[in-house]
Scaffold this motif. Structure first.
Motif, PDB file in Angstrom:
ATOM      1  N   GLY A 196      27.972  22.794  68.157  1.00 36.47           N
ATOM      2  CA  GLY A 196      28.921  21.821  67.629  1.00 36.47           C
ATOM      3  C   GLY A 196      29.788  22.383  66.528  1.00 36.47           C
ATOM      4  O   GLY A 196      29.895  23.589  66.342  1.00 36.47           O
ATOM      5  N   ASP A 197      30.388  21.484  65.810  1.00 37.19           N
ATOM      6  CA  ASP A 197      31.246  21.851  64.692  1.00 37.19           C
ATOM      7  C   ASP A 197      31.227  20.697  63.703  1.00 37.19           C
ATOM      8  O   ASP A 197      30.779  19.587  64.014  1.00 37.19           O
ATOM      9  N   ILE A 198      31.732  20.962  62.532  1.00 34.81           N
ATOM     10  CA  ILE A 198      31.840  19.945  61.495  1.00 34.81           C
ATOM     11  C   ILE A 198      33.217  20.077  60.878  1.00 34.81           C
ATOM     12  O   ILE A 198      33.679  21.190  60.615  1.00 34.81           O
ATOM     13  N   ARG A 199      33.881  18.967  60.708  1.00 39.62           N
ATOM     14  CA  ARG A 199      35.240  18.979  60.161  1.00 39.62           C
ATOM     15  C   ARG A 199      35.290  18.221  58.840  1.00 39.62           C
ATOM     16  O   ARG A 199      34.731  17.141  58.705  1.00 39.62           O
ATOM     17  N   TYR A 200      36.013  18.812  57.924  1.00 40.84           N
ATOM     18  CA  TYR A 200      36.259  18.192  56.627  1.00 40.84           C
ATOM     19  C   TYR A 200      37.255  17.061  56.820  1.00 40.84           C
ATOM     20  O   TYR A 200      38.300  17.237  57.438  1.00 40.84           O
ATOM     21  N   ARG A 201      36.928  15.869  56.288  1.00 42.16           N
ATOM     22  CA  ARG A 201      37.808  14.711  56.450  1.00 42.16           C
ATOM     23  C   ARG A 201      38.237  14.089  55.123  1.00 42.16           C
ATOM     24  O   ARG A 201      38.956  13.114  55.107  1.00 42.16           O
ATOM     25  N   GLY A 202      37.760  14.655  53.989  1.00 39.79           N
ATOM     26  CA  GLY A 202      38.231  14.166  52.698  1.00 39.79           C
ATOM     27  C   GLY A 202      37.156  14.180  51.629  1.00 39.79           C
ATOM     28  O   GLY A 202      35.963  14.321  51.901  1.00 39.79           O
ATOM     29  N   PHE A 203      37.614  14.032  50.370  1.00 40.21           N
ATOM     30  CA  PHE A 203      36.718  13.966  49.212  1.00 40.21           C
ATOM     31  C   PHE A 203      37.295  12.959  48.236  1.00 40.21           C
ATOM     32  O   PHE A 203      38.465  13.046  47.851  1.00 40.21           O
ATOM     33  N   ARG A 204      36.481  11.990  47.861  1.00 38.06           N
ATOM     34  CA  ARG A 204      36.924  10.994  46.887  1.00 38.06           C
ATOM     35  C   ARG A 204      35.713  10.435  46.145  1.00 38.06           C
ATOM     36  O   ARG A 204      34.710  10.105  46.758  1.00 38.06           O
ATOM     37  N   ASP A 205      35.842  10.327  44.838  1.00 38.75           N
ATOM     38  CA  ASP A 205      34.812   9.739  43.981  1.00 38.75           C
ATOM     39  C   ASP A 205      33.428  10.332  44.226  1.00 38.75           C
ATOM     40  O   ASP A 205      32.425   9.625  44.309  1.00 38.75           O
ATOM     41  N   GLY A 206      33.363  11.649  44.395  1.00 36.21           N
ATOM     42  CA  GLY A 206      32.086  12.326  44.585  1.00 36.21           C
ATOM     43  C   GLY A 206      31.572  12.327  46.015  1.00 36.21           C
ATOM     44  O   GLY A 206      30.552  12.939  46.307  1.00 36.21           O
ATOM     45  N   VAL A 207      32.264  11.638  46.906  1.00 34.14           N
ATOM     46  CA  VAL A 207      31.812  11.527  48.297  1.00 34.14           C
ATOM     47  C   VAL A 207      32.623  12.470  49.196  1.00 34.14           C
ATOM     48  O   VAL A 207      33.848  12.446  49.194  1.00 34.14           O
ATOM     49  N   VAL A 208      31.909  13.309  49.961  1.00 34.06           N
ATOM     50  CA  VAL A 208      32.532  14.202  50.941  1.00 34.06           C
ATOM     51  C   VAL A 208      32.419  13.524  52.303  1.00 34.06           C
ATOM     52  O   VAL A 208      31.341  13.095  52.703  1.00 34.06           O
ATOM     53  N   TYR A 209      33.539  13.413  53.003  1.00 33.50           N
ATOM     54  CA  TYR A 209      33.566  12.817  54.341  1.00 33.50           C
ATOM     55  C   TYR A 209      33.660  13.933  55.366  1.00 33.50           C
ATOM     56  O   TYR A 209      34.582  14.755  55.303  1.00 33.50           O
ATOM     57  N   LEU A 210      32.708  13.963  56.291  1.00 31.17           N
ATOM     58  CA  LEU A 210      32.649  14.996  57.314  1.00 31.17           C
ATOM     59  C   LEU A 210      32.512  14.365  58.691  1.00 31.17           C
ATOM     60  O   LEU A 210      31.908  13.302  58.832  1.00 31.17           O
ATOM     61  N   GLN A 211      33.044  15.032  59.693  1.00 31.50           N
ATOM     62  CA  GLN A 211      32.937  14.556  61.065  1.00 31.50           C
ATOM     63  C   GLN A 211      32.184  15.588  61.891  1.00 31.50           C
ATOM     64  O   GLN A 211      32.560  16.757  61.943  1.00 31.50           O
ATOM     65  N   MET A 212      31.096  15.144  62.541  1.00 31.13           N
ATOM     66  CA  MET A 212      30.324  16.007  63.427  1.00 31.13           C
ATOM     67  C   MET A 212      30.984  15.993  64.798  1.00 31.13           C
ATOM     68  O   MET A 212      31.437  14.950  65.254  1.00 31.13           O
ATOM     69  N   GLN A 213      31.012  17.147  65.468  1.00 33.15           N
ATOM     70  CA  GLN A 213      31.625  17.249  66.788  1.00 33.15           C
ATOM     71  C   GLN A 213      30.733  18.027  67.733  1.00 33.15           C
ATOM     72  O   GLN A 213      29.812  18.725  67.312  1.00 33.15           O
ATOM     73  N   GLY A 214      31.053  17.952  69.009  1.00 36.92           N
ATOM     74  CA  GLY A 214      30.311  18.683  70.018  1.00 36.92           C
ATOM     75  C   GLY A 214      28.898  18.166  70.143  1.00 36.92           C
ATOM     76  O   GLY A 214      28.662  16.953  70.125  1.00 36.92           O
ATOM     77  N   ALA A 215      27.937  19.075  70.261  1.00 39.74           N
ATOM     78  CA  ALA A 215      26.544  18.687  70.427  1.00 39.74           C
ATOM     79  C   ALA A 215      26.039  17.877  69.240  1.00 39.74           C
ATOM     80  O   ALA A 215      25.113  17.082  69.372  1.00 39.74           O
TER      81      ALA A 215
END
Length: 193
Positions: free
Chosen positions: A142-161
């Motif tokens: 799979g892969d993981i994509r960076y989707r943003g950072f705000r107020d200490g929270v990192v948003y990530l999207q898991m892809q593939g497997a």
């Protein structure tokens, strides 16, 4: 040509290794037959009628079986589609015309806008993703994509497997969140996007 297969932590997904480069750079996730229209290979895999997801990595293709599909009958179909594609040296993406440019990999779209004041933190997050996390996730198909950072929270999207994997929440919370907090104290939480 020989195509190796590997299991992934997601029981619905197998990782297929054709022994050659799949994507020259980046990754590409196809979550539906409509998404797959950009690629003859992804489209052919969805056309089996038993595939619910396709993911292209640097040197692998992860395929997710649709609910109710049986890998015993699906695996030979997938291997056949992959062999046909790679032996014929067909393009990975459709071109708009004879002289056109192939469809590029997906662009990362931010879920939340990054605050310019956090540019240094965002750079550290992205570097950690590239150097430590993405290679490990790629090993699992799979892969993981960076989707943003705000107020200490990192948003990530898991892809593939990793997308829809029963252990993806644990991976995000126990593995990735712990690593991020350790190296980047400004990170307080990691959330799936």
């Amino acid at each position: 040509m020989f195509i190796e297969t590997e299991t992934t932590p997601n029981p619905a997904t197998l990782k297929f290794l054709p022994g050659r480069q799949v994507m020259p750079s980046g990754t590409r996730d196809f979550a539906s037959p409509e998404d797959a229209e950009a690629s003859p290979l992804a489209q052919a895999l969805f056309d089996t009628g038993e595939v619910s997801g396709v993911f292209f990595g640097a040197n692998f293709v992860s395929v997710t079986a649709a609910p109710g599909a049986d890998w015993a009958s699906l695996k030979p179909q997938v291997v056949g589609v992959l062999l046909d594609h790679f032996i014929s040296e067909a393009p990975l993406f459709h071109t708009p015309n004879a002289g056109g440019i192939a469809v590029p990999p997906e662009e990362d779209e931010l879920l939340v806008a990054d605050d310019p004041a956090n540019a240094e933190i965002v750079d550290m997050i992205k570097e950690l993703l590239e150097t430590r996390i993405r290679p490990a996730v790629a090993n699992d198909g799979g892969d993981i994509r960076y989707r943003g950072f705000r107020d200490g929270v990192v948003y990530l999207q898991m892809q593939g497997a990793c997308s829809g994997c029963p252990s993806s929440t644990a991976t995000l919370k126990q593995g990735i969140e712990g690593l991020m907090k350790h190296y980047i104290p400004e990170v307080t939480e990691v959330r799936a996007a």
